[in-house]
Design an enzyme around this catalytic site. Structure first.
Site, PDB file in Angstrom:
ATOM      1  N   PRO A 126       0.808  -1.448  -0.148  1.00  0.00           N
ATOM      2  CG  PRO A 126      -0.913  -1.612   1.586  1.00  0.00           C
ATOM      3  CD  PRO A 126       0.533  -2.106   1.058  1.00  0.00           C
ATOM      4  CB  CYS A 127       1.489   3.880  -2.481  1.00  0.00           C
ATOM      5  SG  CYS A 127      -0.331   4.132  -3.188  1.00  0.00           S
ATOM      6  CD  GLN A 128      -3.181   3.640   0.935  1.00  0.00           C
ATOM      7  OE1 GLN A 128      -2.180   2.955   1.218  1.00  0.00           O
ATOM      8  NE2 GLN A 128      -4.305   3.241   0.857  1.00  0.00           N
TER       9      GLN A 128
END
Length: 423
Positions: A126-128
């Protein structure tokens, strides 16, 4: 050749490798609806291999059925596949606690298939936590977010299975997180367990995707293997524009949905070339969000401003009676049209699930935000890709995905390279 897909999402990266002829070992994804989407896609490939896609098309038609009918047809679809024919799709969050179970299931699948090794590992955590926008909105600059360190869990898979190569996808912000320290640590971890690595900033628009979508692709090769980053030349496309992706879909106004799976006009050569629409496909996931009148008035102004002057309308440019937000200093481009007459759109991200204001349809007569199917097409997902779960989840799955066309070009390079090494 096989691949292991971790942090799978809805399967955009996996789709590219499936198209290139790789066989999946397993998928691991924490989101339930994304896992169901992966399962449905896996069934699609099984039925396609056995020339039984008519059953899949019947399931697609359940998009227009009631919730109970949809569930019944899904059970029937699942029954079409013999036990152990599909790869494990694990609805698990990857963590120290879940790794033993995950490794066990992967080992069992390798033994069942008679595979002695993992050829390739793919995935993007996940890149958040690495996102520039995410960091700007978080008072702690996302420094305390545990997702910053998911790359260490990715490395655990490299350590255990020692694949020939791996693909690690993420947003450009991963290069600058913590002033670049995080990326240096990531590289050190990967090298320490036996891999030469290289990172490149790639753009989906150079892979036949009609979208300006910059991503960091980290490629690693085991140190005993001749290593080279994929050298993929930008594609020289014909003069396709974004409207070519949208024009054949039924026209909708705010709150409307299609009542059947019929297209409005014949197939376009762009859709055929990119395999987005096949002759036997039907339309699904094409429902327009309902919008309040104030937003519809703003949408119309935004599209008119672009059509007449080629300008983006800032929030502070709106008539006073349409301005309701107190923040007049940041995020002033919160209303944005998808430009249909250019060769690529702006980036589709998961925020599209919130309100759609950043993704207004270019046809002013429709005056709405884009549908799930339209977002999927801009991401290069084929029309036979069925997204499970509610509409909000569909948007998130699409916005977080790697465009399949981009993934396919990477996969083709890996396939050719690995075949040379095997010969």
């Amino acid at each position: 050749m096989n691949f292991l897909d971790i942090f799978s999402g809805a399967g955009g990266l996996s789709e590219g490798f499936l198209r290139a002829g790789f066989e999946p070992i397993a998928h691991i994804e924490r989101d339930l609806y994304a896992c169901k989407t992966l399962e449905t896609r896996s069934i699609y490939y099984y039925l396609k291999k056995n020339n039984e896609l008519d059953f899949y098309k019947q399931y697609q038609q359940s998009f227009y059925a009631s919730s109970s009918e949809n569930k019944r047809r899904r059970l029937e679809l699942l029954e079409m596949v013999p036990e152990n024919e599909l790869e494990p799709i694990m609805n698990l969050e990857i963590s120290e606690a879940t790794l033993p179970l995950i490794f066990q299931k992967i080992d069992e699948r390798l033994a069942h298939k008679g595979w002695k090794q993992v050829d390739l590992i793919i995935g993007g955590p996940p890149c958040q936590a690495y996102s520039l926008v995410g960091r700007a909105r978080d008072e702690n600059n996302m420094e305390e977010d545990p997702r910053n360190y998911l790359y260490k869990l990715y490395v655990r898979f490299l350590t255990r299975y020692q694949p020939k190569a791996f693909v690690f996808e993420n947003v450009p912000g991963i290069l600058t997180a913590f002033k670049g320290k995080l990326f240096k640590n990531l590289q050190a971890y990967m090298r320490r367990v036996g891999y030469n690595i290289e990172a490149r900033k790639l753009n989906a628009k150079d892979f036949g995707v009609l979208q300006d979508r910059k991503r960091i692709i980290i490629v690693g090769w085991r140190k005993d293997i001749d290593y080279q980053f994929p050298l993929i030349e930008p594609q020289i496309e014909e003069n396709y524009v974004v409207n070519d992706l949208l024009n054949d879909l039924p026209k909708l106004s705010s709150g409307q949905s299609v009542s059947s799976g019929s297209y409005r006009i014949p197939n376009h050569k762009l859709l055929k070339k990119s395999r987005i629409r096949e002759d036997e496909d039907i339309v699904t996931h094409h429902e327009a969000r309902p919008h309040i009148q104030r937003d519809l008035d703003i949408y119309k102004l935004v599209v008119e401003q672009w059509n007449n002057k080629g300008l983006r309308l800032k929030y502070t440019d709106l008539p006073e009676h349409l301005i309701t937000h107190k923040n007049l200093t940041s995020f002033l481009d919160r209303y944005k049209v998808i430009v249909g007459t250019t060769t690529f759109s702006h980036t589709i991200v998961a925020h599209i699930s919130k309100d759609g204001h950043h993704y207004i349809h270019p046809d002013i007569t429709q005056n709405r935000s884009i549908t799930v199917r339209e977002a999927a097409r801009i991401q290069s997902f084929p029309d036979n890709y069925f997204f499970e779960g509610p509409r909000t989840s569909n948007y998130v799955q699409i916005g977080n995905a790697v465009p399949p066309l981009m993934a396919e070009k990477l996969a083709e390079w890996f396939k050719n390279r690995l075949e040379i090494l095997e010969s």
